[in-house]
Scaffold this active site. Structure first.
Site, mmCIF file in Angstrom:
data_model
loop_
_atom_site.group_PDB
_atom_site.id
_atom_site.type_symbol
_atom_site.label_atom_id
_atom_site.label_comp_id
_atom_site.label_asym_id
_atom_site.label_seq_id
_atom_site.Cartn_x
_atom_site.Cartn_y
_atom_site.Cartn_z
ATOM 1 N N HIS A 124 0.876 -1.176 0.000
ATOM 2 C CA HIS A 124 0.000 0.000 0.000
ATOM 3 C C HIS A 124 0.914 1.228 0.000
ATOM 4 O O HIS A 124 2.048 1.158 0.493
ATOM 5 C CB HIS A 124 -0.809 -0.060 1.299
ATOM 6 C CG HIS A 124 -1.855 0.963 1.485
ATOM 7 N ND1 HIS A 124 -1.563 2.239 1.869
ATOM 8 C CD2 HIS A 124 -3.198 0.896 1.362
ATOM 9 C CE1 HIS A 124 -2.696 2.921 1.972
ATOM 10 N NE2 HIS A 124 -3.705 2.132 1.662
ATOM 11 N N ASP A 205 3.020 -4.679 8.005
ATOM 12 C CA ASP A 205 1.783 -3.910 7.920
ATOM 13 C C ASP A 205 0.623 -4.895 8.087
ATOM 14 O O ASP A 205 0.333 -5.692 7.193
ATOM 15 C CB ASP A 205 1.723 -3.203 6.550
ATOM 16 C CG ASP A 205 0.398 -2.494 6.324
ATOM 17 O OD1 ASP A 205 -0.491 -2.562 7.196
ATOM 18 O OD2 ASP A 205 0.246 -1.878 5.256
ATOM 19 N N GLN A 208 -4.668 -5.303 7.190
ATOM 20 C CA GLN A 208 -5.688 -6.206 6.639
ATOM 21 C C GLN A 208 -5.705 -7.567 7.341
ATOM 22 O O GLN A 208 -6.527 -8.412 6.987
ATOM 23 C CB GLN A 208 -5.445 -6.421 5.134
ATOM 24 C CG GLN A 208 -5.467 -5.163 4.303
ATOM 25 C CD GLN A 208 -6.854 -4.507 4.240
ATOM 26 O OE1 GLN A 208 -7.878 -5.124 4.571
ATOM 27 N NE2 GLN A 208 -6.896 -3.248 3.833
ATOM 28 N N LYS A 231 -10.384 -0.502 10.727
ATOM 29 C CA LYS A 231 -10.603 -1.688 9.896
ATOM 30 C C LYS A 231 -10.984 -2.887 10.760
ATOM 31 O O LYS A 231 -11.339 -3.932 10.244
ATOM 32 C CB LYS A 231 -9.356 -2.017 9.081
ATOM 33 C CG LYS A 231 -9.045 -0.991 7.975
ATOM 34 C CD LYS A 231 -7.994 -1.526 7.046
ATOM 35 C CE LYS A 231 -7.158 -0.457 6.401
ATOM 36 N NZ LYS A 231 -7.770 0.198 5.268
ATOM 37 N N CYS A 369 -4.928 2.507 -3.548
ATOM 38 C CA CYS A 369 -3.749 3.057 -2.849
ATOM 39 C C CYS A 369 -2.550 2.127 -3.029
ATOM 40 O O CYS A 369 -1.725 1.956 -2.116
ATOM 41 C CB CYS A 369 -4.027 3.291 -1.364
ATOM 42 S SG CYS A 369 -5.404 4.383 -1.070
HETATM 43 N N1 ALA Z 1 -6.132 0.696 2.506
HETATM 44 C C1 ALA Z 1 -7.504 0.973 2.329
HETATM 45 C C2 ALA Z 1 -8.100 0.197 1.194
HETATM 46 O O1 ALA Z 1 -7.521 -0.738 0.752
HETATM 47 C C3 ALA Z 1 -7.760 2.401 2.256
HETATM 48 O O2 ALA Z 1 -9.163 0.535 0.743
#
Ligand code: ALA
Length: 411
Positions: A124, A205, A208, A231, A369
């Site tokens: 990202h 990171d 997610q 998230k 992104c």
């Molecule tokens: N990282 C976020 C996305 O994947 C903003 O939408």
């Protein structure tokens, strides 16, 4: 799956009971930001209505209450990650700030001209740009682990190439646990071992991953692990930087201000100990309390159940979506999170998402992104449906139907 015990938790999300353009809302953009359960909203509202006060600065009841709840959340996050100590958990304003903080502070302590930093092609922007800034500010060298192009496992990192990029000059490797654009789950534990063998540190990171699977920073042996509250069903404006105590202790503060100091004179300032050394200024108190409620909420459901159910949803949606003529899934790694990025021949993602929106369906479009990922696949834009445990098989059926209808209209 239709009877999964997890389905009852969907009722905890007020927004999922509403309509959009007169249709039941179908929210497939949880990788961008997740919806909030009542317990998170209540924790923040109750704090503002009944308990609001600052932290760490006063002895009156409101302040001691806020401080207790704030520090309790730090303990909850430490337990969630299996960190050695709560002091290894730093509250920031988001995953992006966590990466910037770790990068700049680490660089000041450890990076010298000619040292090497490794990132990956699937990062990202927030795990690319700060490292480019470090490269430029500290005369370092930035290297990039490529992704493979194989049809069956397209979008996995090339570990052979990674092993060749690692040298004795590599100071840090910054890599995502799960790609927001492709869903790829990277073999982080193995990559950390490989980096450590060459004496390099690793920042992961986890934006997610933490909301969707169990993460044990000690088992992974991660040096830094970052993620965001919003998230994982918590509020916006709160992020987490986990760092090993011995590393954080050697790193200078990222920002100066109140709370991060021990003594201040005009000649010299001495700094507070961990974690407050990295938390300058009045922090995001309500957001931290909301995050605490989100951690409780995830623990109550159980990350094993969340992971298992989301994998079932992913398999179900993948089987259905790949039957659509002219649709191509971008990212077919063997191990994936519940993220489906795709293109459709002759259809622009923006037009598709606009028609789906009219059906009450929220998906993300654009470069996610992650422009280098798009470029790798020869794209500037793609559509992405990202799923969460509050989604259902019925919603996937409605989505596939709406997708087919929209494609017909747009061709
Ligand atoms: N990282 C976020 C996305 O994947 C903003 O939408």
């Amino acid at each position: 799956m239709k009877n999964s015990p997890i389905l009852k938790y969907r009722d905890d999300f007020p927004l999922l009971k509403t309509k959009m353009h007169g249709k039941p809302l179908i929210y497939f953009d949880s990788a961008a930001t997740a919806q909030k359960p009542e317990s998170v909203i209540d924790a923040m509202t109750t704090f503002y209505v009944s308990h609001y006060g600052t932290v760490h600065r006063a002895v009156y009841e409101l302040s001691t209450f806020a401080t207790k709840k704030y520090e309790e959340t730090r303990k909850k996050v430490a337990l969630l990650l299996n960190a050695k100590k709560p002091e290894e958990i730093i509250f920031t304003r988001g995953a992006t700030e966590s990466i910037n903080m770790a990068a700049f502070s680490f660089a000041k302590a450890f990076i010298r001209p000619g040292d090497e930093i490794i990132i990956s092609e699937m990062e990202h922007h927030s795990n690319i740009v700060p490292w480019q800034m470090i490269r430029d500010d500290f005369q370092a060298v930035l290297k990039v682990i490529p992704m493979n192009d194989q049809g069956v496992s397209q979008g996995e990192l090339d570990l052979e190439a990674f092993s060749k990029l690692l040298t004795d000059k590599t100071k840090i490797v910054a890599v995502t646990h799960i790609s927001n654009a492709l869903g790829t789950v990277n073999p982080i534990k193995k990559m950390i071992q490989m980096a450590h063998e060459r004496g390099a540190k690793v920042l992961v990171d986890g934006a997610q991953s933490v909301p969707h699977m169990k993460v044990d920073v000690r088992d992974l042996d991660a040096d830094f692990y970052v993620f965001a509250g919003h998230k994982m069903y918590g509020p916006t404006g709160i992020g987490i930087l986990y760092g090993k105590e011995e590393l954080l202790n050697q790193m200078p503060p990222y920002q100066g201000g109140g709370d991060m100091i021990e003594t201040v004179t005009f000649e010299k300032t001495t700094y507070n100990t961990l974690p407050l050394k990295f938390e300058a200024g009045t922090p995001m108190i309500a957001e931290v309390l909301g995050l605490g409620a989100a951690v409780d909420y995830i623990n109550h459901i159980g990350l094993d159940l969340i992971y298992q159910y989301e994998q079932e949803l992913l398999i179900y949606a993948t089987e259905k979506i790949q039957k659509i003529e002219g649709l191509k899934i971008i990212g077919t790694a063997k191990e994936k999170g519940a993220i489906l990025t795709f293109t459709v021949d002759g259809v622009h993602p923006l037009d598709l998402a606009t028609l789906l929106d009219l059906q009450g369906i929220c998906i993300r479009t654009g470069h996610h992104c992650a422009q280098p990922v798009m470029r790798h696949f020869g794209l500037t834009s793609a559509s992405r449906a990202s799923l969460s445990f509050y989604n259902t098989k019925d919603e996937i059926d409605l989505f596939i139907e709406a997708l087919q209808d929209s494609i017909k209209k747009l061709r």
